[in-house]
Design an enzyme around this catalytic site. Structure first.
Site, PDB file in Angstrom:
ATOM      1  N   ASP A   1       0.773  -1.131   0.092  1.00 27.75           N
ATOM      2  CA  ASP A   1      -0.149   0.017  -0.006  1.00 27.75           C
ATOM      3  C   ASP A   1       0.915   1.368   0.195  1.00 27.75           C
ATOM      4  O   ASP A   1       2.159   1.264   0.192  1.00 27.75           O
ATOM      5  CB  ASP A   1      -0.960  -0.228   1.134  1.00 27.75           C
ATOM      6  CG  ASP A   1      -2.366   0.783   0.935  1.00 27.75           C
ATOM      7  OD1 ASP A   1      -2.062   1.706   0.219  1.00 27.75           O
ATOM      8  OD2 ASP A   1      -3.150   0.666   1.489  1.00 27.75           O
TER       9      ASP A   1
HETATM   10  C1  BGC Z   1      -4.996   3.235   0.213  1.00 29.22           C
HETATM   11  C2  BGC Z   1      -5.142   2.034  -0.892  1.00 29.22           C
HETATM   12  C3  BGC Z   1      -5.164   2.866  -2.120  1.00 29.22           C
HETATM   13  C4  BGC Z   1      -3.836   3.543  -2.374  1.00 29.22           C
HETATM   14  C5  BGC Z   1      -3.399   4.159  -3.626  1.00 29.22           C
HETATM   15  C6  BGC Z   1      -3.651   4.214   0.080  1.00 29.22           C
HETATM   16  O1  BGC Z   1      -3.724   5.150   0.845  1.00 29.22           O
HETATM   17  O2  BGC Z   1      -4.720   2.549   1.329  1.00 29.22           O
HETATM   18  O3  BGC Z   1      -6.621   1.655  -0.614  1.00 29.22           O
HETATM   19  O4  BGC Z   1      -5.236   1.901  -3.154  1.00 29.22           O
HETATM   20  O5  BGC Z   1      -3.633   4.633  -1.289  1.00 29.22           O
HETATM   21  O6  BGC Z   1      -4.112   5.360  -3.750  1.00 29.22           O
END
Ligand code: BGC
Length: 733
Positions: free
Chosen positions: A290
């Site tokens: 993530d």
């Molecule tokens: C979130 C994810 C997301 C990623 C990219 C993160 O902060 O937890 O769900 O896909 O950002 O935007």
């Protein structure tokens, strides 16, 4: 990898043989553009500012269109980037051209984006859509999102979000399909089919990314990013199954979650990543972290520094780094020093190249001009499905004296700032939406030809307008009050410690009720709310969530009876916040909650929720009778007669639950194991049969053994997880 020809596999191997270590590590790097010049805040913070309301989505859009952005062209040219987050097909083509024509090996880029519940056609948020209990719909909305986004160059969705989530304080419950492992797994399977399986055109599918792997939905106290701890048996019985189901459907990638699980951050967790996801479930594609996940392992206190975090992540089977550049900075020297083996790198790169190959990017790296403008005018079919999904997601919670449906000529006062806002229909995680596409509830009432006046009066934030309230009270014979949460109050980093109606909305409802006129509350929100007071005091409650671009039309259709509501709750609604986490499929206690004191209950909130999982009313009534259970060698088949005893045609969702009465570990009091939706005309009666494979009646113990234990089982059929008929039987496996 499934779906690849031998020639394609060979090509991947040849590329791998040709690649330098730096080029390999480049493939393991996902970057988002950064903003340069004129700003003191990094891009991530700008997103945060939009999410927490410091700037509006429009201001964000303006900034993005005028700001100078760094798309990392030089890094791409140097083969240091494998994937990008850019939602702009023209720019995407330019960057792709650099990757394809100016790098040594011409490997195309992946373009990833959060397309969680629709791209430009925004559909209901997942917690709402799951409540339709309609797998074919899950698939259709996903397939439309895939086509729309791919036509704009996005070939990888950071979706579906399939975290089982049981604590309504957690803002991200909005993004996922609720609290039940069976419903979440069904949702997961069908989302994968919708996103990935239509290869009728080269750009009608994308690669899905399962998230957040794993147990992120169990963050302690519902506070985002918080620690998770749970027995292995619970992990295997409740949190892993949706991921396994999605991998079985061929999901192409997964995202490691931010949380630690029993002390090991999921970013560096070789048990969850390598042993379970890759080796046991058989994920053939790759795992991405993530955002900034690798770096955060230093904060977790599990890695000494960034380099150490990178080593741990790579070794654990994390194939791609989102946003930290840690792999780019440190992995080469760690391979050279022998801390990370070349096999680890090769495995990651092979998986990433496999997905690119499967997407057809080596043959068709660019978006055509025709594709870019294909959805400039949204196709009627997409709008129709958005409307259908909206209607099917609305849950009628209470309807005293049949106040609903309203007659078209009834004089209505429409109240609430949320009712007039196009921005508030889309739900958290809408990125590529356009305001002009959105139908607010006010617009929907107008489109329906309703006899109404609009008085904003107040909303989730700010003051009440007393003058407007007086006018609203004087104006209509029925008051429709639209209340709830702003979109920014749910989603990432939007946990709430008090999940009652925010701001002065309860006061607003109190004033409206004092008029003595019927008040219909329509809720727009991204999580279950604690509505005990509203349930006691208001005659009609309609849960309308954030339904996407067609929200207003869907709500008007239900209010005026053109649609008979059929949506169900995919999450339990507590009476008060202090009951959270509350979910129907909890283990039994030695002192099951009851009215007497020394049982598992609260002095001030009892033990029952306000509305149970699976709950939802309709404009008609159904009667269940004659439950039968049959057993074959491999199945239990339960059936029940369902009769429409009211005056309107409707769709009823019959739910099958089971309970393993005595087992070697404590089992849930009920577990959803199947459902069937039937359409019934007034007076019509149908027998609904649902079968349950005996092989699915077992559970995992703490040592990961799947156990089918013979003995007493209860089988339930009913309209929700509370109101069921039950048959007890002995089953020998
Ligand atoms: C979130 C994810 C997301 C990623 C990219 C993160 O902060 O937890 O769900 O896909 O950002 O935007």
């Amino acid at each position: 990898m499934k779906g690849l020809t031998e020639a394609q596999e060979k090509r991947i191997q040849e590329l791998l043989n040709e690649m330098t270590l730096e080029e390999k590590i480049g493939q393991m790097n996902l970057k988002s553009m950064s903003i340069v010049g004129g700003f003191d805040v990094p891009f991530e913070e700008l997103i945060e500012m939009m999410a927490d309301g410091r700037i509006t989505a429009e201001e964000f859009g303006r900034l993005m269109s005028t700001a100078e952005q760094d798309y990392h062209e030089d890094d791409i040219r140097a083969g240091k980037v494998g994937a990008l987050m850019v939602d702009d097909p023209v720019k995407g083509n330019e960057l792709q051209k650099i990757a394809v024509e100016e790098t040594r090996l011409g490997i195309p880029l992946l373009f990833g984006l959060d397309v969680i519940h629709g791209y430009r056609t925004v559909f209901p948020i997942a917690i709402a859509e799951a409540g339709s209990f309609e797998p074919a719909l899950f698939e259709k909305t996903a397939s439309m999102a895939a086509r729309e986004s791919r036509s704009r160059g996005i070939n990888w969705h950071f979706a579906p979000m399939i975290d089982v989530a049981r604590d309504a304080r957690w803002g991200r419950v909005s993004e996922g399909p609720g609290e039940d492992p069976y419903l979440v797994s069904t949702f997961a399977r069908h989302k994968i089919r919708g996103l990935q399986n239509d290869h009728s055109a080269p750009d009608s599918y994308i690669a899905a990314c399962l998230k957040h792997y794993v147990a992120y939905g169990a963050c302690e106290s519902g506070r985002d990013y918080n620690t998770t701890g749970m027995a292995r048996s619970l992990l295997h019985n409740a949190y892993l199954p949706p991921f396994q189901a999605a991998v079985e459907e061929g999901a192409m990638s997964a995202m490691a979650s931010f949380n630690d699980l029993n002390g090991i951050p999921c970013t560096v967790n070789s048990f969850t990543l390598r042993e379970m996801l890759k080796e046991t479930f058989g994920l053939e594609g790759f795992v991405v972290s993530d955002a900034n996940g690798i770096k955060e392992c230093v904060n977790h206190g599990i890695a000494e520094d960034e380099a150490d975090a990178g080593v741990q992540a790579a070794k654990a089977g994390l194939d791609m780094d989102m946003g930290t550049d840690i792999y780019s900075k440190y992995l080469a020297e760690k391979v050279e020093s022998g801390e990370v083996s070349m096999e680890v790198i090769d495995e990651a790169v092979k998986r990433i190249l496999g997905v690119k190959m499967w997407l057809g990017l080596f043959d068709r790296p660019y978006v055509t001009e025709e594709a870019m403008s294909r959805y400039e005018v949204l196709p009627q079919e997409h709008l129709d499905i958005a409307l259908e999904a909206g209607k099917k997601s609305i849950v009628l919670l209470k309807n005293e004296n049949d106040i609903l449906p309203l007659k078209k000529d009834t004089k209505v006062s429409l109240v609430g700032t949320l009712a007039g806002s196009k921005d508030e229909v889309v739900g958290a995680w809408s990125i590529s939406w356009r305001k002009d596409d959105c139908v607010s509830i006010l617009d929907g009432m107008e489109n329906a030809g309703a006899n109404f006046e609009y008085y904003p009066c107040g909303g989730p934030e700010g003051d009440l307008n007393e003058e407007e309230i007086e006018k609203a009270i004087a104006g209509g014979d029925v008051i429709v009050a639209v209340v709830g949460e702003l979109v920014s109050m749910s989603g990432e980093a939007s946990s709430r410690a008090d999940i009652t109606l925010p701001g002065r909305q309860k006061e607003l409802l109190t004033k409206l009720l004092a008029s003595g006129k019927p008040v219909v509350a329509v809720f727009m929100n991204g999580r279950p709310l604690a509505l005990e007071w509203e349930n006691e005091n208001l005659p009609v409650l309609v849960e309308a969530w954030h339904l996407g671009v067609q929200m207003g039309n869907a709500v008007a259709s239900v209010l005026y009876g053109d649609t008979n509501p059929s949506g169900r709750l995919a999450s339990t609604f507590p009476k008060v916040t202090g009951q959270c986490p509350i979910y129907y499929n909890h283990p039994n206690t030695g002192r099951p909650g009851s009215k007497s004191k020394f049982t598992s209950r609260y002095l001030d909130a009892g033990f029952e929720p306000l509305y149970p999982f699976g709950y939802g009313l309709s404009y008609t009534t159904y009667e269940y009778s004659n439950m039968q259970v049959e057993e074959t060698d491999t199945q239990v088949i339960a059936s029940v007669d369902v009769e429409n005893t009211g005056k309107a045609a409707g769709d009823e969702t019959v739910q099958l639950y089971m309970r393993d009465v005595t087992a070697s570990i404590v089992r849930p009091v009920k577990e959803l194991k199947g459902f069937a939706k039937v359409t019934l005309n007034p007076g019509e009666k149908k027998t609904v049969a649902i079968s349950l494979d005996k092989a699915n009646m077992g559970f995992f113990d703490d040592d990961r053994n799947y156990r089918l234990e013979s003995g007493k089982f209860q089988i339930f059929l009913g309209a929700n997880s509370r109101d069921c008929q039950m048959t007890e039987m002995n089953i020998q496996f």
